[in-house]
Design a protein around this motif. Structure first.
Motif, PDB file in Angstrom:
ATOM      1  N   ASP A 104      11.452 -23.684  12.708  1.00  0.00           N
ATOM      2  CA  ASP A 104      10.719 -24.274  13.824  1.00  0.00           C
ATOM      3  C   ASP A 104      11.554 -24.317  15.099  1.00  0.00           C
ATOM      4  OD1 ASP A 104       8.728 -24.640  12.045  1.00  0.00           O
ATOM      5  OD2 ASP A 104       8.833 -26.825  11.947  1.00  0.00           O
ATOM      6  N   GLN A 118      13.546 -23.487  18.352  1.00  0.00           N
ATOM      7  CA  GLN A 118      13.612 -22.471  19.398  1.00  0.00           C
ATOM      8  C   GLN A 118      15.059 -22.140  19.755  1.00  0.00           C
ATOM      9  OE1 GLN A 118      12.575 -25.620  19.639  1.00  0.00           O
ATOM     10  NE2 GLN A 118      12.552 -26.402  21.714  1.00  0.00           N
ATOM     11  N   PHE A 133       0.786 -33.867  19.642  1.00  0.00           N
ATOM     12  CA  PHE A 133       2.128 -33.281  19.535  1.00  0.00           C
ATOM     13  C   PHE A 133       2.216 -32.380  18.307  1.00  0.00           C
ATOM     14  CE2 PHE A 133       5.026 -35.412  22.589  1.00  0.00           C
ATOM     15  CZ  PHE A 133       4.054 -36.143  23.261  1.00  0.00           C
ATOM     16  N   GLN A 138       1.856 -34.218  14.656  1.00  0.00           N
ATOM     17  CA  GLN A 138       2.585 -35.365  14.134  1.00  0.00           C
ATOM     18  C   GLN A 138       2.024 -36.651  14.710  1.00  0.00           C
ATOM     19  OE1 GLN A 138       6.593 -34.397  15.921  1.00  0.00           O
ATOM     20  NE2 GLN A 138       6.506 -36.547  16.447  1.00  0.00           N
ATOM     21  N   TYR A 165      12.237 -32.173  19.013  1.00  0.00           N
ATOM     22  CA  TYR A 165      10.960 -31.617  18.589  1.00  0.00           C
ATOM     23  C   TYR A 165      10.754 -31.752  17.077  1.00  0.00           C
ATOM     24  CZ  TYR A 165       9.820 -29.353  23.068  1.00  0.00           C
ATOM     25  OH  TYR A 165       9.484 -29.088  24.375  1.00  0.00           O
ATOM     26  N   LEU A 185       3.738 -30.741  15.213  1.00  0.00           N
ATOM     27  CA  LEU A 185       4.793 -31.047  14.248  1.00  0.00           C
ATOM     28  C   LEU A 185       5.810 -29.907  14.282  1.00  0.00           C
ATOM     29  CD1 LEU A 185       5.657 -32.913  11.825  1.00  0.00           C
ATOM     30  CD2 LEU A 185       4.530 -31.257  10.374  1.00  0.00           C
ATOM     31  N   HIS A 220       8.607 -23.167  23.846  1.00  0.00           N
ATOM     32  CA  HIS A 220       9.270 -24.374  24.347  1.00  0.00           C
ATOM     33  C   HIS A 220       8.305 -25.534  24.589  1.00  0.00           C
ATOM     34  CE1 HIS A 220      13.253 -22.747  24.687  1.00  0.00           C
ATOM     35  NE2 HIS A 220      12.767 -21.674  25.257  1.00  0.00           N
ATOM     36  N   THR A 221       7.035 -25.324  24.271  1.00  0.00           N
ATOM     37  CA  THR A 221       6.071 -26.404  24.495  1.00  0.00           C
ATOM     38  C   THR A 221       6.151 -27.419  23.374  1.00  0.00           C
ATOM     39  OG1 THR A 221       4.364 -25.255  23.276  1.00  0.00           O
ATOM     40  CG2 THR A 221       4.468 -24.857  25.648  1.00  0.00           C
ATOM     41  N   ARG A 222       5.461 -28.518  23.583  1.00  0.00           N
ATOM     42  CA  ARG A 222       5.483 -29.515  22.527  1.00  0.00           C
ATOM     43  C   ARG A 222       4.103 -30.080  22.213  1.00  0.00           C
ATOM     44  NH1 ARG A 222       9.206 -34.900  21.667  1.00  0.00           N
ATOM     45  NH2 ARG A 222       9.006 -34.774  19.432  1.00  0.00           N
ATOM     46  N   ASN A 223       3.195 -30.018  23.158  1.00  0.00           N
ATOM     47  CA  ASN A 223       1.921 -30.676  22.897  1.00  0.00           C
ATOM     48  C   ASN A 223       0.783 -30.051  23.661  1.00  0.00           C
ATOM     49  OD1 ASN A 223       1.913 -31.950  25.593  1.00  0.00           O
ATOM     50  ND2 ASN A 223       3.679 -33.036  24.777  1.00  0.00           N
ATOM     51  N   GLY A 272       9.294 -35.137  13.507  1.00  0.00           N
ATOM     52  CA  GLY A 272       8.257 -35.411  12.506  1.00  0.00           C
ATOM     53  C   GLY A 272       8.483 -34.697  11.180  1.00  0.00           C
ATOM     54  N   LEU A 273       9.539 -33.895  11.098  1.00  0.00           N
ATOM     55  CA  LEU A 273       9.696 -33.054   9.906  1.00  0.00           C
ATOM     56  C   LEU A 273      10.259 -33.806   8.712  1.00  0.00           C
ATOM     57  CD1 LEU A 273      11.044 -29.711  11.415  1.00  0.00           C
ATOM     58  CD2 LEU A 273       8.726 -30.275  10.718  1.00  0.00           C
ATOM     59  N   GLY A 285       7.243 -28.806  16.947  1.00  0.00           N
ATOM     60  CA  GLY A 285       7.306 -28.210  18.279  1.00  0.00           C
ATOM     61  C   GLY A 285       6.561 -26.895  18.400  1.00  0.00           C
ATOM     62  N   ALA A 337       1.276 -32.743  31.781  1.00  0.00           N
ATOM     63  CA  ALA A 337       1.868 -32.385  30.488  1.00  0.00           C
ATOM     64  C   ALA A 337       0.823 -31.872  29.515  1.00  0.00           C
ATOM     65  CB  ALA A 337       2.590 -33.590  29.886  1.00  0.00           C
ATOM     66  N   ARG A 377      10.746 -40.777  24.658  1.00  0.00           N
ATOM     67  CA  ARG A 377      10.525 -39.432  24.134  1.00  0.00           C
ATOM     68  C   ARG A 377      10.215 -38.536  25.322  1.00  0.00           C
ATOM     69  NH1 ARG A 377       4.883 -39.340  21.052  1.00  0.00           N
ATOM     70  NH2 ARG A 377       5.978 -37.734  19.940  1.00  0.00           N
ATOM     71  N   LEU A 437       1.941 -40.660  26.065  1.00  0.00           N
ATOM     72  CA  LEU A 437       1.135 -39.456  25.922  1.00  0.00           C
ATOM     73  C   LEU A 437       0.412 -39.438  24.579  1.00  0.00           C
ATOM     74  CD1 LEU A 437       3.656 -36.875  27.379  1.00  0.00           C
ATOM     75  CD2 LEU A 437       1.427 -37.422  28.339  1.00  0.00           C
ATOM     76  N   ALA A 484       8.108 -35.235  26.961  1.00  0.00           N
ATOM     77  CA  ALA A 484       6.822 -34.570  26.811  1.00  0.00           C
ATOM     78  C   ALA A 484       6.991 -33.100  26.492  1.00  0.00           C
ATOM     79  CB  ALA A 484       6.014 -34.730  28.086  1.00  0.00           C
ATOM     80  N   ALA A 485       7.483 -32.347  27.410  1.00  0.00           N
ATOM     81  CA  ALA A 485       7.725 -30.919  27.196  1.00  0.00           C
ATOM     82  C   ALA A 485       8.432 -30.373  28.405  1.00  0.00           C
ATOM     83  CB  ALA A 485       6.435 -30.153  26.987  1.00  0.00           C
TER      84      ALA A 485
END
Lengths: 375, 469
Positions: free
Chosen positions: A60, A62, B132, B117, A22, B134, B54-57, A25-26, B136, B445, A372, B126, A374-375
């Protein structure tokens, strides 16, 4: 499997991070990690030196503590990074200087300042040392220019040799031995280092006290770094003036060396003070507090150089000049000697890591790039 | 920040239960309209936000590409995607409303300080449909909390709702437990945005039976569905199948709660999956993994002891995303069986039978290739290669529960619908607690965040308006 607990912990974290991603991008650390599937010591040292300790990934994450995965990347990579410096020290016999670095730097600085004071007192007539001097060559009535040039030239040359040897050891350890830094990648690294691209948490600023992002550390680091460069440039132009034109210091307030030196001195006073303050207020959970001494010694040294330099400028026409010159030169000399054995090396190895990262980004890295999530 | 006990004694315009994306969008919107807002979150601060952490996008329709989204994603296409995954189990009016409003979310989230990001290439593609976050979901949540704080929203953590006082469909007050005491908190409007019941094992057992004991929960232990239960018991109409939940196959070594994304495994398509008895039970190569991972939770849940083992050989070990836990490695099938505590003879027989049925083909992980078995039950229809090059590797699998579908019925103003079909004047719902209105089945998603943000905003605006009138 790993030589130290810190390396083992970093390996454990990178495995978790590489399954999550996750944070990609940082900064540069996570994309560099994604190019690898396993993490040997050199990989971890590379990632640790690539990390700018911005702290964004900690807030950031979790999986940060109190989560049972206890992912604390800034703290762990900070420990690995400090631990890596000793590995690259040249000569190796001096590696232990990194162990109690605050003490070592303080002792060298103290001896160096003392040596200049005693040296001036021994070689210079007390009447000359404690009276006011004016006009060209005023400094050199206290210490002859040739002596100054030889002494500092030699110390600086030694530092450069030791730093180059250290860099070679670092470059080999991170698995880049045998490859030469490429021009375009070096240019990319200069731009990334020059604006501290990766000390901004991916754009929002880095975390220091808490989850509020702030850009203050970056600003203070800029003041310190560019202040240092300006001081260095001041010394170079002064040397050039001396040998090319035969103009002797002290120079006027508006001359190039003095303007550069004044600006640089201000940077070296403001920057380290600000960084020191940020260090004190920083959230301790993401800090490697055991290396506090190394950081403080480096900041204190830079501050001392900047502050005594400015004082020397303001009081150079008074009888205090001789003493201030001894103190200032003492700190500068001590700094030169300890450059390869203190926090100064962080800039060198981070720059090397940035070059390596730019090279990997440019040509890819010989592992298949996985998908990558998704989630 | 005032003491929680003092906050609980005030009379609020809007009380928000929950602390995730939907709750915060509602709080921000209500506060923006001038309402006083109190958020009560059952979890401690670190675990705030339920599944959002816990999500990302976020999936959003848009007519043109921007700095992050790589191409247009028309409303109609999102509608078709939704129709496909739900098999029609969606309220078309609410779904189309969600999709239309999803177009505002990009600008909205940016305005709240949420950062996105640039999309990085990947086979899930996706990058066009989903933005997405940045850093998370937790980074996104942090931004929303900062924004809410600046707008004067007050938040109390460790504050689960334990009771609701509702008269004729009108919310009067809520009971909030905090620090060992119960507080009665009064507000003119109520927003329920406290998620589903996926972490409530007792409730899951009602739907799944005792097998649910062996499920792993991908989100926090605080997603207990307490607010959902209170609302349903108070006569709010329900929606969604109470017996359904989104379940994927994850690493069996994951923690019981909150393992999140990192415990997912992507190796299934490259090998075979056997159960406790060493038998295969489903076509591992039916389709690309991103299209199939969501059925494997159910498949493993149906096996004895709710456990299975994915087995691959050395040719496949580097072909998928690195796993959080190292694979179980063995030089021989017997050694592998011993490490997995499986019957060695049975495992060898299964693998030899499988190997014997593999037909020659050209292996291509990027396509539905022609590597398949013939004469097996079940067959493996793609990416079938013999498991014959040691070392052998295994990953244990268990069902990982992501979210539940049961929720409260709402209208397009996010008002809860009471039994008897009248909308409540001052009770609103947003997020997973009402997502079943739009996503009655399946998964797309990033759609959960879309529903949460769209209905969170509506709920906050409506609640704020109600409070001021």
């Amino acid at each position: 499997m790993h030589a130290t607990e810190d390396l083992a912990e970093a390996d454990r974290l990178m495995r978790i991070c590489n399954a999550c991603r996750y944070c990609e991008g940082l900064c540069a650390v996570f994309p560099a990690m994604e190019k690898r599937r396993s993490f040997a010591q050199g990989d971890l040292n590379y990632l640790a030196n690539l990390c700018h300790q911005c702290g964004a990934c900690y807030f950031d994450c979790q999986y940060a503590p109190p989560h049972e995965f206890a992912v604390n990347v800034p703290k762990t990579l900070s420990k690995v990074r400090s631990g890596s410096y000793g590995l690259y020290a040249w000569p190796r016999a001096l590696a232990p200087l990194f162990e109690r670095n605050g003490l070592a730097i303080a002792l060298v600085a103290a001896f160096s300042v003392a040596a200049f004071i005693f040296g001036f007192a021994a070689w210079t007539d007390a009447g000359v040392l404690f009276s006011a001097h004016h006009g060209e060559g005023a400094f050199y009535r206290i210490m002859p220019h040739a002596a100054m040039a030889w002494l500092f030239g030699a110390a600086f040359l030694y530092a450069v040799v030791a730093l180059v040897m250290g860099f070679r050891a670092f470059w080999a350890d991170i698995g880049a031995g045998g490859t030469r830094p490429q021009g375009l990648s070096v240019w990319q690294a200069i731009r990334d280092a020059g604006r501290l691209r990766y000390l901004d948490g991916g754009g929002v600023g880095c975390m220091n006290e808490d989850e509020q992002p702030t850009d203050m550390r970056r600003h203070y680091h800029h003041a310190t770094f560019y202040g240092f460069l300006a001081c260095f440039a001041s010394t170079l132009t002064a040397t050039f003036f001396h040998y090319a034109f035969g103009w002797e210091a002290p120079y006027s307030w508006y001359s190039l060396p003095v303007v550069l030196g004044t600006l640089g001195g201000i940077g070296l006073v403001v920057g380290p003070l600000g960084l020191m303050r940020a260090k004190k207020t920083r959230d301790k959970t993401m800090t490697d507090t055991s290396r506090f001494g190394m950081d403080v010694a480096f900041l204190a040294m830079l501050f001392a150089i900047g502050a005594t330099g400015l004082l020397l400028l303001f009081l150079r026409a008074t009888p205090l000049m001789g003493t201030l010159l001894a103190v200032h030169l003492g700190f500068v000399f001590g700094f030169f000697l300890t450059m390869p054995y203190g926090k100064f090396v962080h800039g060198l190895y981070r720059f090397g890591a940035l070059v390596r990262y730019a090279m990997e980004e440019r040509q890819g890295y010989p592992v298949p790039a996985p998908k990558r999530r998704a989630a | 920040m005032p003491e929680p006990s003092e906050l609980f004694s005030r009379s609020w315009d809007v009380l928000v239960a929950g602390g995730g994306n939907a709750a915060l969008c509602a709080a921000i919107e209500a506060a923006w309209s001038g309402a006083s807002v109190l958020v009560v979150e059952a979890a401690p601060k670190f675990y705030r936000g339920g599944n959002t952490r816990h999500t990302r996008n976020l999936r959003c329709a848009h007519d043109e590409a921007n700095e992050v989204l790589t191409g247009p994603y028309p409303e109609e296409e999102l509608w078709e995607d939704l129709l496909r995954v739900t098999g029609g189990e969606t309220d078309e009016e609410l779904a189309r409303f969600t999709i239309a409003r999803s177009k505002e979310l990009w600008d909205y989230m940016n305005a709240q300080g949420v950062r996105f990001q640039p999309s990085i290439g990947g086979t899930l593609s996706l990058g066009r449909t989903n933005a997405f976050f940045l850093g998370g979901g937790r980074a996104m949540l942090n931004a929303l909390y900062r924004r809410a704080g600046r707008l004067g929203v007050k938040v109390v953590y460790d504050a689960p709702l334990t009771g609701l006082e509702i008269e004729d469909g009108v919310f009067r007050s809520a009971t909030v437990a905090h620090g060992g005491r119960d507080y009665r908190v009064k507000a003119k409007a109520f927003v329920g945005a406290a998620g589903g019941f996926e972490a409530n094992i007792e409730w899951l057992k009602e739907a799944w039976g005792p097998e649910a004991e062996n499920f792993l929960i991908r989100g926090t232990a605080y997603n207990r569905g307490a607010v959902l239960r209170l609302l349903l018991d108070a006569g709010v109409k329900s929606i969604g199948d109470p017996r359904q939940c989104h379940a994927v196959a994850i690493d069996a070594r994951a923690p019981k709660f909150d393992g999140g994304i990192s415990t997912r495994l992507d190796c299934v398509v490259f090998g075979i999956v056997v159960n406790r008895d060493g038998e295969r039970f489903y076509d591992e190569g039916e389709d690309f993994w991103p299209k199939r991972y969501a059925i494997w939770g159910r498949l493993v849940a149906a096996q004895p002891d709710q456990i299975a083992y994915a087995i691959i050989d050395s040719r496949s070990i580097d072909r998928f995303m690195p796993s959080i836990f190292p694979p179980i490695e063995a030089g021989s099938l017997e050694e592998l069986a011993a490490k997995l505590q499986l019957d060695a003879a049975r495992l060898r027989a299964t693998i030899e039978t499988f190997n014997g049925a593999v037909k020659p083909g050209s292996f291509d992980p990027a396509a539905l290739d022609d590597c398949r078995t013939e004469g097996l039950s079940p067959e493996k229809t793609h990416w079938a290669r013999t498991i014959s090059e040691p070392p052998y590797y295994a990953y244990p699998l268990r069902p990982g529960i992501t979210f539940t579908y049961l929720g409260v019925r709402v209208d397009r103003n996010a008002r809860m619908i009471m039994e008897g079909s009248a909308p409540s004047p001052n009770m609103f719902a947003a997020g997973e607690i009402m997502a079943g209105n739009v996503l009655g089945k399946g998964y797309l998603a990033g759609i959960g965040m879309t529903i949460g943000a769209v209905f969170g905003r509506v709920a906050g605006r409506e609640a704020g308006q109600h409070a001021r009138n």
